[in-house]
Design an enzyme around this catalytic site. Structure first.
Site, PDB file in Angstrom:
ATOM      1  N   THR A   1     -79.267   0.839  77.743  1.00 56.29           N
ATOM      2  CA  THR A   1     -80.122   0.906  76.548  1.00 56.29           C
ATOM      3  C   THR A   1     -80.173   2.324  76.000  1.00 56.29           C
ATOM      4  OG1 THR A   1     -82.046   1.139  77.996  1.00 56.29           O
ATOM      5  CG2 THR A   1     -81.558  -1.055  77.169  1.00 56.29           C
TER       6      THR A   1
ATOM      7  N   HIS B   1    -103.745 -30.830  71.673  1.00 54.66           N
ATOM      8  CA  HIS B   1    -103.406 -31.344  72.993  1.00 54.66           C
ATOM      9  C   HIS B   1    -102.349 -32.426  72.857  1.00 54.66           C
ATOM     10  CE1 HIS B   1    -103.782 -32.717  77.119  1.00 54.66           C
ATOM     11  NE2 HIS B   1    -103.869 -33.965  76.646  1.00 54.66           N
TER      12      HIS B   1
END
Length: 479
Positions: A272, A447
């Protein structure tokens, strides 16, 4: 070179067409400003063309490939899937071109003047733009520097190595690496290790230490567990001694956590590295724009540089090197120029990794809170207890909530698991509004859905989570 004889007058000039630059341009046009955008490469900048979009295309492909076994359980396929790396590259390019074309259309539809070329400041209100043999001069009322940053290879590594890869070219490899070595512990290193392993490469990751790990320690432990399960070889607390490359392989010689010298061979090494602000060719030091010792541009609270007519946003400034910061600052700076009173607060910038599964940290980690001497109450709800996670087969991970037992104010939310990226906006919103536990417990939640995990994590702070085993009394208050 042909030099324009007369300086051309412009209202607002923005240098750099990345996410911060083009966002600033569009918002400026929306506010009625006359905007000129200068870009020397491709509109969209590193994020669209070499960084964010290519990397997330790879993580999306990795996620889909990892789902093949679960699809077999649903009666779809036989649990195997052929993978054509060349088609992934073609799809990545298709996405990039489509998004880039969209940004170019936005500029056109908002009547933003786009000039191609390399910009150089000639004075506090004058800029030159070179494009081939043409050199034009523009005088401006305000200018915004949004030229981003570039990865820099650590001095300890061989800069001439062809098998050492940085973040701007890892997604341009023509073939899937046979054995990818990954050095680093930031979100990019974690994403690369996770996605390339899921795509079929052998992956080994080298963590030099944990000090730069941006997530809560519990997420780190879960990632290590999942890496091990997916046969990603992890070397912790290593000290790299040298890197040697041949025509066919690359070798990393390191000392492990037991102080034993080891050598690991791979086909490629991804690093990186650090990042440097893209300001060298702008000539800003010549006109007196102040910079940090690392080369980043110093700005005040209004994103104004030491030259009143010049502003700077995104990676060229100090702070997190993230597109989300550049976008937010891009909007704010043109609102400031237009006479409004915007505010940019990066306190609750989410730390995000599109790993498998993804991870998010917002606010204080448990360790940070304790380091600050803050009394904390902690609850961690496993996604294995979530109904929707059971349906989708994405049961790995958890949601962790940190709050103050006296004020009941939430100070940190951390998640690793399916849905983390989408829920991160809600996490940020809760912390921005200084939410208390009751603010999370009061609303109704769909839900079944992953968001119920947040509700149960907060209910777990006082041992009221329905789908979790009762906590021991001594665990309810962690001080």
């Amino acid at each position: 070179m042909v030099v324009g004889e007369i300086s051309q007058q412009r209202n607002l000039i923005i240098i750099g067409g990345g996410p911060g630059g083009y966002t600033a341009a569009v918002r400026g046009a929306q506010l009625g400003l006359s905007v000129t955008l200068i870009e020397q490469a491709e509109i969209g900048g590193t994020c669209l063309n070499k960084g964010c979009i290519p990397s997330k295309t790879f993580t999306h492909a990795a996620k889909k490939r990892a789902e093949t076994v679960h699809l077999q359980e649903l009666g779809i396929g036989d649990g195997t899937a052929a993978f054509d790396f060349s088609k992934l590259l073609a799809y990545k390019d298709k996405v990039i071109v489509g998004l880039r074309t969209g940004v170019e259309s936005l500029c056109k539809n908002n009547k933003i003047e786009v000039i191609r070329g390399k910009a150089t400041f000639l004075g506090p209100d004058k800029i030159g733009v070179e494009n081939g043999h043409q050199f034009d001069i523009y005088e401006f009322e305000q200018a915004i520097i949004a030229t981003g940053s570039s990865p820099v290879l650590p001095l300890s590594l061989n800069a001439e190595g062809k098998r050492i890869i940085l973040s701007h070219n890892i997604f341009e490899l023509e073939e899937l690496p046979e054995h990818l070595l990954v050095k680093g512990n930031d979100y990019m290193a974690l994403e690369v290790a996770s996605s390339f392993a899921a795509l079929g490469a052998k992956v080994s990751i080298l963590f030099e230490d944990n000090t730069g790990f941006a997530f809560d320690e519990s997420i780190h432990k879960e990632m290590l567990r999942l890496f091990k399960r997916r046969k990603i070889e992890v070397h912790r607390d290593v000290q790299i001694i040298s890197v040697n490359e041949t025509d066919d392989e690359i070798a990393v010689i390191f000392q492990n956590d037991k102080k034993v010298e080891k050598t690991i061979w791979g086909s490629h090494l991804f690093v990186t590295g650090t990042r440097a602000a893209n300001v060298e060719s702008l000539g800003i030091s010549r006109i007196g724009v102040k910079q940090t010792n690392e080369g980043f541009i110093l700005v005040d609270g209004s994103l104004r540089t030491s030259i009143p007519s010049i502003y700077a946003i995104g990676d060229v400034t100090e702070g997190p090197l993230l597109a989300v910061k550049a976008i937010k600052q891009g909007k704010a700076v043109v609102e400031e120029i237009a006479g409004m009173k915007p505010e940019v607060d990066l306190t609750f910038t989410p730390v995000v990794a599109h790993t498998l599964p993804p991870a998010v940290s917002v606010g204080l980690t448990e360790q940070k809170a304790r380091d600050f001497g803050i009394e904390v109450r902690v609850s961690q709800f496993p996604l294995g207890g979530n109904g929707y996670a059971a349906i989708t087969g994405k049961k790995d991970g958890f949601i962790k909530v940190i709050s103050n037992p006296e004020t009941e104010m939430i100070s940190g939310i951390h998640m690793i698991g399916e849905g983390a990226i989408e829920l991160s906006g809600s996490f940020v919103q809760l912390l921005e509004m200084a939410a208390k536990e009751e603010d999370v417990k009061f609303p109704l939640y769909a839900h079944p859905g992953y968001s119920e995990g947040l509700l149960e994590a907060v209910e777990g702070l006082i041992d009221q989570a329905i789908h979790a085993a009762p906590a021991k009394k001594k665990d309810l208050l962690n001080i």
